[in-house]
Design a protein around this motif. Structure first.
Motif, PDB file in Angstrom:
ATOM      1  N   SER A   2       0.817  -1.227   0.000  1.00 32.05           N
ATOM      2  CA  SER A   2       0.000   0.000   0.000  1.00 32.05           C
ATOM      3  C   SER A   2       0.845   1.269   0.000  1.00 32.05           C
ATOM      4  CB  SER A   2      -0.945  -0.001   1.212  1.00 32.05           C
ATOM      5  OG  SER A   2      -1.813  -1.106   1.173  1.00 32.05           O
ATOM      6  N   ASP A   3       1.953   1.261  -0.746  1.00 27.54           N
ATOM      7  CA  ASP A   3       2.798   2.456  -0.791  1.00 27.54           C
ATOM      8  C   ASP A   3       2.610   3.261  -2.067  1.00 27.54           C
ATOM      9  OD1 ASP A   3       4.028   0.865  -2.656  1.00 27.54           O
ATOM     10  OD2 ASP A   3       5.984   0.788  -1.671  1.00 27.54           O
ATOM     11  N   GLY A  26      10.378  13.675  -4.649  1.00 31.69           N
ATOM     12  CA  GLY A  26       9.800  13.427  -5.962  1.00 31.69           C
ATOM     13  C   GLY A  26       9.865  11.992  -6.408  1.00 31.69           C
ATOM     14  N   TYR A  27      10.241  11.075  -5.504  1.00 30.37           N
ATOM     15  CA  TYR A  27      10.295   9.660  -5.875  1.00 30.37           C
ATOM     16  C   TYR A  27      10.177   8.806  -4.618  1.00 30.37           C
ATOM     17  CZ  TYR A  27      15.228   9.539  -4.308  1.00 30.37           C
ATOM     18  OH  TYR A  27      16.381   9.599  -3.569  1.00 30.37           O
ATOM     19  N   LYS A  28       9.880   7.539  -4.823  1.00 26.05           N
ATOM     20  CA  LYS A  28       9.799   6.581  -3.730  1.00 26.05           C
ATOM     21  C   LYS A  28      10.985   5.630  -3.805  1.00 26.05           C
ATOM     22  CE  LYS A  28       4.734   6.620  -3.281  1.00 26.05           C
ATOM     23  NZ  LYS A  28       4.658   6.993  -1.871  1.00 26.05           N
ATOM     24  N   TYR A 192      15.373   1.977  -6.170  1.00 28.63           N
ATOM     25  CA  TYR A 192      14.257   2.781  -6.667  1.00 28.63           C
ATOM     26  C   TYR A 192      14.204   2.637  -8.178  1.00 28.63           C
ATOM     27  CZ  TYR A 192      18.071   6.230  -7.140  1.00 28.63           C
ATOM     28  OH  TYR A 192      19.258   6.862  -7.418  1.00 28.63           O
ATOM     29  N   ALA A 193      13.089   3.032  -8.774  1.00 29.26           N
ATOM     30  CA  ALA A 193      12.913   2.916 -10.220  1.00 29.26           C
ATOM     31  C   ALA A 193      13.882   3.856 -10.934  1.00 29.26           C
ATOM     32  CB  ALA A 193      11.476   3.233 -10.601  1.00 29.26           C
ATOM     33  N   ASP A 202      13.262   7.600 -12.080  1.00 31.83           N
ATOM     34  CA  ASP A 202      12.417   7.740 -13.272  1.00 31.83           C
ATOM     35  C   ASP A 202      11.370   8.828 -13.093  1.00 31.83           C
ATOM     36  OD1 ASP A 202      13.847   5.707 -14.382  1.00 31.83           O
ATOM     37  OD2 ASP A 202      12.268   4.185 -14.198  1.00 31.83           O
ATOM     38  N   SER A 203      10.705   8.863 -11.925  1.00 32.33           N
ATOM     39  CA  SER A 203       9.632   9.841 -11.729  1.00 32.33           C
ATOM     40  C   SER A 203      10.167  11.270 -11.757  1.00 32.33           C
ATOM     41  CB  SER A 203       8.902   9.573 -10.411  1.00 32.33           C
ATOM     42  OG  SER A 203       9.786   9.604  -9.313  1.00 32.33           O
TER      43      SER A 203
END
Length: 214
Positions: A2-3, A26-28, A192-193, A202-203
């Motif tokens: 649920s993140d 700006g990113y997870k 992270y992505a 990426d985000s």
């Protein structure tokens, strides 16, 4: 977990879909603190090269910030070597970040097991990358990393390995080693992505109108 990221997104970014990601700028991301010195001890550190003898590892108060602690490594320039062995072998998070304050030359190594055998990915204050085809892969971090000021370094270990040995994949990371006297702190592994492995999430690239695959 649920993140806000799907299981597929997390798996493709080498993140754990059962561990909630942290909100960054700006990113997870997911992060494992390997060593931050705040416990006041030097557990899991050792002097792996004590020739000449009397090299020391101490946990000290950061002179720039009385609320922070750091690891002080002191010996005979790069003749002595110091090692931090990870409490648990890291098998997922292959980006690494640390802080360092050095004004002397250093050689910094990250111990990795790969599909082609053991590799040391290592870094110096050089302006160039000599890479390598065998057990040691070199990248330069630039001369300003030994100007006596705290520097935060982040590297993608898999990208750094591929620059020298394309197709060789990291299986695990288990230790952080350094030759040279100075201070280190906040050793962490991250995931992270980052499709193009340029360290920019990426985000963040998408938000800036950049191509996350380039």
């Amino acid at each position: 977990d649920s993140d806000g990221l799907t299981n597929l997104q997390e798996q493709s970014a080498q993140m754990d879909p059962c561990v909630p990601a942290i909100d960054g700028n700006g990113y997870k991301y997911e992060q494992s603190i390997q060593e931050d010195a705040e416990d006041g001890n030097t557990d899991n550190w050792d002097v792996y090269d004590d020739d000449p003898a009397a090299a020391t590892i101490t946990n000290v108060i950061d002179p720039d910030n009385a609320l922070n602690r750091a690891i002080q490594l002191a010996g005979d320039t790069t003749s002595n070597g110091y090692r931090y062995s990870f409490i648990s072998t890291e098998r997922v998070q292959f980006k690494i970040q640390w802080k360092m304050r050095y004004d002397d030359p250093y050689f910094l190594y990250v111990s990795c097991q790969t599909t082609a055998g053991h590799r040391y990915i290592y870094y110096t204050a050089s302006t160039s990358d000599s890479l390598g085809t065998a057990g040691y892969v070199h990248h330069g971090l630039g001369p300003d990393t030994k100007n006596g000021e705290w520097k935060t370094i982040r590297r993608d270990l898999q990208r750094d390995l591929w620059d020298a040995q394309p197709g060789n994949k990291i299986i695990s990371v288990n230790a952080f080693l350094i030759r040279g006297s100075g201070q280190v702190d906040d050793i962490a592994t991250l995931a992270y992505a980052d499709a193009d492995r340029d360290l920019i999430p990426d985000s963040v690239e998408i938000a800036l109108g950049l191509d996350p695959n380039d």
